[in-house]
Design a protein around this motif. Structure first.
Motif, PDB file in Angstrom:
ATOM      1  N   THR A   1       0.904   2.741  -7.248  1.00  0.00           N
ATOM      2  CA  THR A   1       1.148   3.119  -8.631  1.00  0.00           C
ATOM      3  C   THR A   1       1.200   1.873  -9.507  1.00  0.00           C
ATOM      4  O   THR A   1       0.646   1.852 -10.613  1.00  0.00           O
TER       5      THR A   1
ATOM      6  N   MET B   1      -2.260   0.640 -10.068  1.00  0.00           N
ATOM      7  CA  MET B   1      -2.966   1.478 -11.058  1.00  0.00           C
ATOM      8  C   MET B   1      -2.530   1.125 -12.471  1.00  0.00           C
ATOM      9  O   MET B   1      -3.337   0.996 -13.388  1.00  0.00           O
ATOM     10  N   TYR B   2      -1.223   0.969 -12.613  1.00  0.00           N
ATOM     11  CA  TYR B   2      -0.679   0.644 -13.933  1.00  0.00           C
ATOM     12  C   TYR B   2      -1.192  -0.709 -14.414  1.00  0.00           C
ATOM     13  O   TYR B   2      -1.644  -0.850 -15.559  1.00  0.00           O
TER      14      TYR B   2
ATOM     15  N   THR C   1       0.823  -1.209   0.000  1.00  0.00           N
ATOM     16  CA  THR C   1       0.000   0.000   0.000  1.00  0.00           C
ATOM     17  C   THR C   1       0.861   1.265   0.000  1.00  0.00           C
ATOM     18  O   THR C   1       0.392   2.345   0.306  1.00  0.00           O
ATOM     19  N   SER C   2       2.139   1.112  -0.349  1.00  0.00           N
ATOM     20  CA  SER C   2       3.003   2.289  -0.473  1.00  0.00           C
ATOM     21  C   SER C   2       2.697   3.000  -1.788  1.00  0.00           C
ATOM     22  O   SER C   2       1.960   2.472  -2.620  1.00  0.00           O
ATOM     23  N   LEU C   3       3.290   4.170  -1.964  1.00  0.00           N
ATOM     24  CA  LEU C   3       3.066   4.909  -3.214  1.00  0.00           C
ATOM     25  C   LEU C   3       3.453   4.059  -4.422  1.00  0.00           C
ATOM     26  O   LEU C   3       2.727   3.993  -5.408  1.00  0.00           O
ATOM     27  N   GLU C   4       4.589   3.363  -4.338  1.00  0.00           N
ATOM     28  CA  GLU C   4       5.033   2.525  -5.452  1.00  0.00           C
ATOM     29  C   GLU C   4       4.057   1.382  -5.703  1.00  0.00           C
ATOM     30  O   GLU C   4       3.728   1.081  -6.850  1.00  0.00           O
TER      31      GLU C   4
END
Lengths: 203, 223
Positions: A156, A159-160, A150-153
């Motif tokens: 992301t 999402m990708y 659940t980190s930004l990476e």
């Protein structure tokens, strides 16, 4: 880094240095381990040396899910009893173990070996994304569960993946995010709390 | 006078690196001290009270304890997590680009309130509905200026003559500005810029960028 020994290339100092390179092992511990092995029976030292060589020689990535394995396909991909209509996508082999330990999930896995991190120079081509797409094409898989961190990476990456998977017409789901068990509500950060409110369930 | 052991500041997390079992080494851009590297202990555990407050590209109010080498984050409260930016793949990557530039352009512990505000303003813009790329160009120009490399757009940095408006000119990164025809001759590495591009750069440089942001670069040129 200094290890207390001058690196004179002797067997002892070579072993101390080798231990020192391992994560979490400082110079003192490296020395202690070395002296432990010096005094230990030869079989114990040999078993350790062989185990190290074995993981380097025998362990590779499963050709389907890219988990680390000594047989191909790995035990998860080869198990006929597992649900072949579900794939759980994780970042690392350790994450797979965490999901597996729960015992609730009986489907297949896919290990990405990382998450998108443009700042560290990791793009989609550095992950096993192409392999995931190739594997899903024409497969009986009906659901892909995105279990990235659940980190930004991790977000992301999710999402990708959601974007590249949507043309395949497969249901794409994301692990629920919210409050962890045993946590204090007052310490929850805004993001966690807001996703927890959005994802509330009838009791 | 001895420095107090703990201090409080607003900070944006611009870089993170895993450290040990469950810790993280964060690079923060703070309002009061500039770039600071600090350790967030235990953040990778699900029950960490720091948790999402110290995620990348999040602005938080932090309490830090001075350490021997690195400071340690003891308390945190999110001010803005720029959610709208983080739910968009393109905008997230722009945000990371901004963070990386700030990290590369700044030395540690050299406070710049102006840069902190520029960073916040840019992240707010990326989380808003304005044109993201314009916000980036605005950010780049002003970051250069705050770092002491303001591009010279009205006078030639070679001979200080006033440059003609409304014609194509060559920009030299080495000289740090647009060159007049005479000085241009000796410069090997130049980028040719159209009169419109020059006008746009000037407008971004001398304004707060709001008007251009609403319409985007190409529309603003035609206005």
């Amino acid at each position: 880094m200094k290890s207390g020994f001058s690196s004179d290339g002797s067997p002892v100092s070579r072993l101390v240095e080798a231990f020192h390179k391992l994560p979490g092992i400082g110079p003192k511990v490296a020395q202690r381990l070395t002296y432990h092995l010096l005094r230990a029976p030869e079989e114990e030292a040999r078993a350790l040396a062989e185990a190290i060589l074995d993981v380097k020689e025998k362990i590779r990535l499963c050709s389907r899910c890219f988990n680390i394995t000594d047989i191909d396909p790995c035990t998860f991909c080869g198990d006929e009893g597992r649900d072949r209509t579900m794939v759980c996508v994780v970042e690392k082999p350790l994450d797979l173990l965490a999901v597996e330990r729960v015992g609730k999930y009986k489907g297949l896995y896919h290990v990405l070996h990382g998450a998108l991190a443009p700042n560290e120079g990791v793009g989609p081509e550095g992950l096993k994304v192409k392999e995931l797409l190739a594997r899903l094409q024409g497969s009986p898989v009906r659901e892909v569960i995105l279990a990235t961190n659940t980190s930004l990476e991790g977000e992301t990456t999710a999402m990708y993946l959601q974007r590249v998977l949507s043309p395949l017409g497969i249901r794409v789901t994301r692990l629920a995010r919210g409050l962890p068990f045993g946590a204090d509500l007052e310490y929850a950060d805004d993001l966690t709390l807001s996703t927890a409110i959005e994802g509330r369930q009838p009791v | 006078m001895p420095q107090p052991r703990v201090y409080e500041t607003e900070a944006v997390v611009i870089r993170k690196m895993n450290l040990g079992e469950a810790d993280r080494l964060l690079t923060l851009y703070t309002s009061s001290l500039g770039k600071v590297r600090a350790v967030a202990k235990g953040v990778r555990r699900p029950r960490s009270k720091l948790g999402g407050n110290v995620e990348l590209l999040t602005c938080s109010r932090l309490m830090l304890a001075r350490g021997r080498n690195l400071d340690i984050i003891t308390q945190s409260q999110t001010i803005d997590s720029f959610m709208a930016m983080k739910t968009d793949l393109q905008r997230t990557s722009w945000g990371l680009y901004v963070a990386e530039l700030v990290d590369r352009f700044t030395p540690e512990r050299q406070a710049s309130r102006a840069l902190f505000e520029l960073l916040l303003k840019t992240l707010n813009r990326l989380a808003g509905d304005g044109v993201g790329e314009t916000a980036l160009r605005y950010f780049e120009l002003h970051l250069l200026e705050l770092a002491g490399y303001r591009p010279q757009l009205s006078r030639c940095p070679g001979c200080n003559t006033e440059l003609p408006l409304s014609c194509r000119l060559s920009f030299s990164p080495v000289a740090g500005g647009l060159l007049c025809m005479r000085c241009r001759a000796g410069e090997p590495e130049v980028v040719s810029l159209s009169a419109d591009a020059i006008r746009m750069l000037g407008r971004l440089q001398d304004s707060d960028g709001e008007d251009v942001l609403k319409t985007g670069l190409s529309q603003a040129l035609n206005a």
